[in-house]
Design a protein around this motif. Sequence first.
Motif, short mmCIF file in Angstrom:
data_model
loop_
_atom_site.label_atom_id
_atom_site.label_comp_id
_atom_site.label_asym_id
_atom_site.label_seq_id
_atom_site.Cartn_x
_atom_site.Cartn_y
_atom_site.Cartn_z
N GLU A 109 -6.08 9.20 -6.87
CA GLU A 109 -5.83 8.45 -7.96
C GLU A 109 -6.68 7.25 -8.06
O GLU A 109 -7.18 7.04 -9.27
N ARG A 110 -7.12 6.77 -7.18
CA ARG A 110 -8.30 5.54 -7.22
C ARG A 110 -9.50 6.04 -7.97
O ARG A 110 -10.18 5.56 -8.85
N LEU A 120 0.94 -1.15 -0.23
CA LEU A 120 -0.07 -0.07 -0.18
C LEU A 120 0.92 1.46 0.13
O LEU A 120 0.43 2.10 -0.69
N LEU A 162 -3.63 8.87 -3.01
CA LEU A 162 -4.07 7.58 -3.42
C LEU A 162 -5.48 7.61 -3.61
O LEU A 162 -5.90 7.12 -4.67
N PRO A 208 0.17 11.50 1.07
CA PRO A 208 0.00 10.37 0.22
C PRO A 208 -1.43 9.44 0.16
O PRO A 208 -1.62 9.17 -0.84
N LEU A 209 -2.02 9.80 1.47
CA LEU A 209 -3.38 9.03 1.43
C LEU A 209 -4.51 9.86 0.64
O LEU A 209 -5.07 9.23 -0.34
N ALA A 255 1.06 7.09 -6.51
CA ALA A 255 0.12 7.95 -6.55
C ALA A 255 0.45 9.42 -6.41
O ALA A 255 0.01 10.37 -7.11
N ARG A 256 1.23 9.47 -5.35
CA ARG A 256 1.75 10.88 -4.99
C ARG A 256 2.70 11.44 -6.29
O ARG A 256 2.26 12.55 -6.50
N THR A 291 1.95 1.85 -3.56
CA THR A 291 0.98 2.19 -4.34
C THR A 291 0.67 3.74 -4.16
O THR A 291 0.42 4.60 -4.87
N ALA A 292 0.65 4.10 -2.77
CA ALA A 292 0.52 5.40 -2.38
C ALA A 292 1.55 6.33 -2.85
O ALA A 292 1.30 7.54 -3.18
N HIS A 297 0.45 12.55 -8.98
CA HIS A 297 -0.16 13.89 -8.59
C HIS A 297 0.79 15.06 -9.02
O HIS A 297 0.28 16.03 -9.40
#
Length: 70
Positions: free
Chosen positions: A46-47, A11, A43, A39-40, A18-19, A14-15, A22
């Motif tokens: 992104e999802r 996770l 994420l 990062p949360l 995603a960062r 993945t985060a 971004h």
Amino acid sequence: MEPLTWSDKALAATAGMARVRHQMRRLARGRNTKPDTSPLLALISERRKQRSALRSYRAWLAATGKSKAN
């Protein structure tokens, strides 16, 4: 950007990606990067973007008649 120290390494990876995506989107829009981006939140964003893109693609695929179901 500082590394993530989450206990769930998959996770965290993945985060982290995603960062990065971004930040790349910000650069593409002509904005400066924000290294302190959560990062949360990146994420989750992104999802949501991926889900929306997949819905659009499925609708386009159904409209063009190129789905495997035909």
